[in-house]
Design a protein around this motif. Structure first.
Motif, PDB file in Angstrom:
ATOM      1  N   GLU A   2       0.850  -1.187   0.000  1.00 43.40           N
ATOM      2  CA  GLU A   2       0.000   0.000   0.000  1.00 43.40           C
ATOM      3  C   GLU A   2       0.887   1.240   0.000  1.00 43.40           C
ATOM      4  OE1 GLU A   2      -3.491   2.206   2.646  1.00 43.40           O
ATOM      5  OE2 GLU A   2      -2.767   0.209   3.224  1.00 43.40           O
ATOM      6  N   VAL A   3       0.778   2.026  -1.057  1.00 44.23           N
ATOM      7  CA  VAL A   3       1.575   3.249  -1.185  1.00 44.23           C
ATOM      8  C   VAL A   3       0.767   4.414  -0.623  1.00 44.23           C
ATOM      9  CG1 VAL A   3       2.702   4.833  -2.781  1.00 44.23           C
ATOM     10  CG2 VAL A   3       2.793   2.370  -3.199  1.00 44.23           C
ATOM     11  N   ILE A   4       1.333   5.092   0.375  1.00 47.77           N
ATOM     12  CA  ILE A   4       0.608   6.195   1.005  1.00 47.77           C
ATOM     13  C   ILE A   4       0.970   7.544   0.384  1.00 47.77           C
ATOM     14  CG2 ILE A   4       2.285   6.518   2.894  1.00 47.77           C
ATOM     15  CD1 ILE A   4      -0.227   6.988   4.718  1.00 47.77           C
ATOM     16  N   LEU A   5       2.223   7.696  -0.061  1.00 51.25           N
ATOM     17  CA  LEU A   5       2.683   8.917  -0.720  1.00 51.25           C
ATOM     18  C   LEU A   5       3.478   8.554  -1.961  1.00 51.25           C
ATOM     19  CD1 LEU A   5       4.070  11.355   2.026  1.00 51.25           C
ATOM     20  CD2 LEU A   5       2.257  11.877   0.384  1.00 51.25           C
ATOM     21  N   GLU A   6       3.309   9.345  -3.006  1.00 57.72           N
ATOM     22  CA  GLU A   6       4.056   9.054  -4.230  1.00 57.72           C
ATOM     23  C   GLU A   6       4.360  10.337  -4.990  1.00 57.72           C
ATOM     24  OE1 GLU A   6       3.784   6.188  -8.208  1.00 57.72           O
ATOM     25  OE2 GLU A   6       2.116   6.297  -6.788  1.00 57.72           O
ATOM     26  N   ALA A   7       5.599  10.446  -5.427  1.00 57.66           N
ATOM     27  CA  ALA A   7       5.993  11.484  -6.381  1.00 57.66           C
ATOM     28  C   ALA A   7       6.150  10.791  -7.724  1.00 57.66           C
ATOM     29  CB  ALA A   7       7.306  12.134  -5.960  1.00 57.66           C
ATOM     30  N   LEU A   8       5.483  11.295  -8.739  1.00 58.90           N
ATOM     31  CA  LEU A   8       5.485  10.653 -10.048  1.00 58.90           C
ATOM     32  C   LEU A   8       6.031  11.626 -11.097  1.00 58.90           C
ATOM     33  CD1 LEU A   8       4.660   8.035 -11.524  1.00 58.90           C
ATOM     34  CD2 LEU A   8       2.401   9.049 -11.880  1.00 58.90           C
ATOM     35  N   ASP A  23      12.519  15.069 -12.767  1.00 57.23           N
ATOM     36  CA  ASP A  23      11.831  13.831 -13.108  1.00 57.23           C
ATOM     37  C   ASP A  23      11.964  12.781 -11.998  1.00 57.23           C
ATOM     38  OD1 ASP A  23      10.211  12.398 -14.911  1.00 57.23           O
ATOM     39  OD2 ASP A  23      11.945  11.288 -15.664  1.00 57.23           O
ATOM     40  N   VAL A  24      11.646  13.191 -10.783  1.00 59.83           N
ATOM     41  CA  VAL A  24      11.804  12.321  -9.604  1.00 59.83           C
ATOM     42  C   VAL A  24      10.555  11.488  -9.367  1.00 59.83           C
ATOM     43  CG1 VAL A  24      12.023  12.319  -7.076  1.00 59.83           C
ATOM     44  CG2 VAL A  24      13.485  13.803  -8.465  1.00 59.83           C
ATOM     45  N   SER A  25      10.747  10.181  -9.215  1.00 53.04           N
ATOM     46  CA  SER A  25       9.653   9.268  -8.866  1.00 53.04           C
ATOM     47  C   SER A  25      10.034   8.499  -7.611  1.00 53.04           C
ATOM     48  CB  SER A  25       9.370   8.294 -10.015  1.00 53.04           C
ATOM     49  OG  SER A  25       8.836   8.968 -11.135  1.00 53.04           O
ATOM     50  N   VAL A  26       9.181   8.595  -6.596  1.00 53.43           N
ATOM     51  CA  VAL A  26       9.420   7.943  -5.305  1.00 53.43           C
ATOM     52  C   VAL A  26       8.101   7.397  -4.784  1.00 53.43           C
ATOM     53  CG1 VAL A  26       9.998   8.353  -2.874  1.00 53.43           C
ATOM     54  CG2 VAL A  26      11.400   9.373  -4.665  1.00 53.43           C
ATOM     55  N   LYS A  27       8.121   6.160  -4.274  1.00 54.53           N
ATOM     56  CA  LYS A  27       6.946   5.571  -3.638  1.00 54.53           C
ATOM     57  C   LYS A  27       7.236   5.331  -2.164  1.00 54.53           C
ATOM     58  CE  LYS A  27       5.054   3.196  -7.695  1.00 54.53           C
ATOM     59  NZ  LYS A  27       4.640   1.884  -8.272  1.00 54.53           N
ATOM     60  N   ILE A  28       6.362   5.843  -1.308  1.00 53.02           N
ATOM     61  CA  ILE A  28       6.490   5.654   0.133  1.00 53.02           C
ATOM     62  C   ILE A  28       5.418   4.653   0.573  1.00 53.02           C
ATOM     63  CG2 ILE A  28       6.478   6.761   2.390  1.00 53.02           C
ATOM     64  CD1 ILE A  28       8.748   7.694   0.523  1.00 53.02           C
ATOM     65  N   GLU A  29       5.859   3.462   0.969  1.00 54.32           N
ATOM     66  CA  GLU A  29       4.923   2.432   1.406  1.00 54.32           C
ATOM     67  C   GLU A  29       4.443   2.701   2.831  1.00 54.32           C
ATOM     68  OE1 GLU A  29       5.810  -1.712   0.735  1.00 54.32           O
ATOM     69  OE2 GLU A  29       7.328  -1.149  -0.741  1.00 54.32           O
ATOM     70  N   LYS A  30       3.181   2.452   3.063  1.00 56.37           N
ATOM     71  CA  LYS A  30       2.597   2.667   4.382  1.00 56.37           C
ATOM     72  C   LYS A  30       3.271   1.775   5.423  1.00 56.37           C
ATOM     73  CE  LYS A  30      -1.798   2.823   6.859  1.00 56.37           C
ATOM     74  NZ  LYS A  30      -3.267   2.676   6.775  1.00 56.37           N
ATOM     75  N   GLY A  31       3.598   2.377   6.580  1.00 53.37           N
ATOM     76  CA  GLY A  31       4.167   1.634   7.688  1.00 53.37           C
ATOM     77  C   GLY A  31       5.646   1.331   7.572  1.00 53.37           C
ATOM     78  N   LYS A 191       2.957   4.167  12.195  1.00 54.39           N
ATOM     79  CA  LYS A 191       3.307   5.382  11.466  1.00 54.39           C
ATOM     80  C   LYS A 191       4.268   5.062  10.319  1.00 54.39           C
ATOM     81  CE  LYS A 191       1.301   8.099  14.583  1.00 54.39           C
ATOM     82  NZ  LYS A 191       0.029   8.802  14.300  1.00 54.39           N
ATOM     83  N   THR A 192       4.188   5.855   9.279  1.00 52.45           N
ATOM     84  CA  THR A 192       5.154   5.800   8.188  1.00 52.45           C
ATOM     85  C   THR A 192       6.199   6.886   8.451  1.00 52.45           C
ATOM     86  OG1 THR A 192       3.420   5.079   6.669  1.00 52.45           O
ATOM     87  CG2 THR A 192       5.449   5.938   5.689  1.00 52.45           C
ATOM     88  N   ILE A 193       7.471   6.501   8.455  1.00 52.75           N
ATOM     89  CA  ILE A 193       8.539   7.442   8.800  1.00 52.75           C
ATOM     90  C   ILE A 193       9.461   7.635   7.597  1.00 52.75           C
ATOM     91  CG2 ILE A 193      10.318   8.035  10.474  1.00 52.75           C
ATOM     92  CD1 ILE A 193       7.687   7.450  11.822  1.00 52.75           C
ATOM     93  N   VAL A 194       9.686   8.891   7.235  1.00 54.10           N
ATOM     94  CA  VAL A 194      10.605   9.216   6.141  1.00 54.10           C
ATOM     95  C   VAL A 194      11.646  10.196   6.673  1.00 54.10           C
ATOM     96  CG1 VAL A 194      10.807  10.075   3.775  1.00 54.10           C
ATOM     97  CG2 VAL A 194       8.662   9.021   4.527  1.00 54.10           C
ATOM     98  N   VAL A 195      12.916   9.887   6.479  1.00 57.06           N
ATOM     99  CA  VAL A 195      13.964  10.792   6.942  1.00 57.06           C
ATOM    100  C   VAL A 195      14.945  11.068   5.815  1.00 57.06           C
ATOM    101  CG1 VAL A 195      13.808   9.852   9.290  1.00 57.06           C
ATOM    102  CG2 VAL A 195      15.600   9.032   7.765  1.00 57.06           C
TER     103      VAL A 195
END
Length: 274
Positions: A2-8, A23-31, A191-195
């Protein structure tokens, strides 16, 4: 997954002509615990400001829970409640006279009753072990204390995603260890943590998945092992100390275990079991 945040395919250029994202693409998976590595000027902070709706792409899309952001006021407010950013420099985030006033501003601004706000603030302060700072002026706090209060600012809003820009910068070893424990406990709560970080040792032992940025682009992504052993495409990075020690001990036949340690305890275990 499950992807909660995405840059496409996100690109962004500042007013002075600086092309910060290309042209940045990033997928942040939940949890998950996600680390974004890269030098100053790589585009890490700019990417984070897109995830929070502060910046809007020149081209490309940002999606929250699979839905493209429309950037109307109501949607942006909702996004910022659910995706909180802790900035690298806490002095740009702290505005109020006392710690209690600082932490209570967010929920007060959302219209919660005073008794509800009081309960939320006290719970967060207790969780972060800063209740003793309740009435202390924010400008008298140490740097480490300011960092923790900045995190409390975000946690009291009960976000789903917590983004921290260089959270270990200028922290000593003790405060860094406390921060890692806190981030791990938040992950356990779902929580989903991005650093973002320059610290390869921290990224290696902590993250579930790593993105590497340079000159506004994603140049490498993968698991910590893939990133630091060259098993994924992109530039090789300096190896974390744990990985270097493990490889030296393995070359000298002191360790035979094939499972690669992620931290000191796992390295000690591998030595004992040899």
């Amino acid at each position: 997954m499950e992807v909660i945040l995405e840059a496409l395919n996100v690109s962004f250029e500042y007013a002075d002509g600086t092309k910060a994202l290309k042209d940045v693409s990033v997928k942040i998976e939940k949890g998950k615990k996600i680390a974004v590595l890269g030098p100053n000027g790589a585009g890490k902070t700019t990417l984070f400001l897109h995830f929070n709706g502060i910046l809007r792409p020149k081209s490309g899309k940002v999606l929250y829970k699979g839905r493209e952001l429309s950037y109307n006021r109501k949607e942006v407010i909702k996004l910022r409640k659910n995706v909180g950013i802790v900035f690298q420099n806490p002095d740009v985030q702290l505005f109020f006279a006392t710690v209690y006033q600082e932490i209570s501003f967010g929920p007060m601004n959302l219209g919660y009753e005073e008794k509800v706000v009081k309960k939320k603030v006290e719970e967060v302060m207790e969780k972060l072990h800063i209740s003793y700072l309740k009435d202390k002026p924010t400008h008298f706090l140490s740097y480490g204390q300011k960092k923790i209060v900045s995190i409390a600012d975000i946690l009291v809003m009960e976000p789903e995603v917590i983004i921290l820009d260089e959270p270990t910068a200028y922290l000593d070893a003790e405060h860094t260890e406390e921060l890692i424990k806190l981030l791990d406990s938040l992950k356990e709560e779902g929580k989903t943590i991005v650093v973002s970080t320059h610290d390869v040792d921290f990224a290696y032992l902590w993250a579930d998945y790593i993105y590497v940025m340079k000159d506004g682009k994603i140049i490498k992504e993968g698991t910590p092992y893939e990133i630091f052993t060259g098993d994924s495409k992109g530039e090789r990075l300096k190896k974390p100390l744990i990985l270097e020690v493990y490889e030296i001990l393995k070359d000298k036949n002191i360790i035979h275990k094939e499972e690669v340690p992620r931290n000191v305890e796992e390295l000690k275990k591998a030595i004992r079991e040899n």
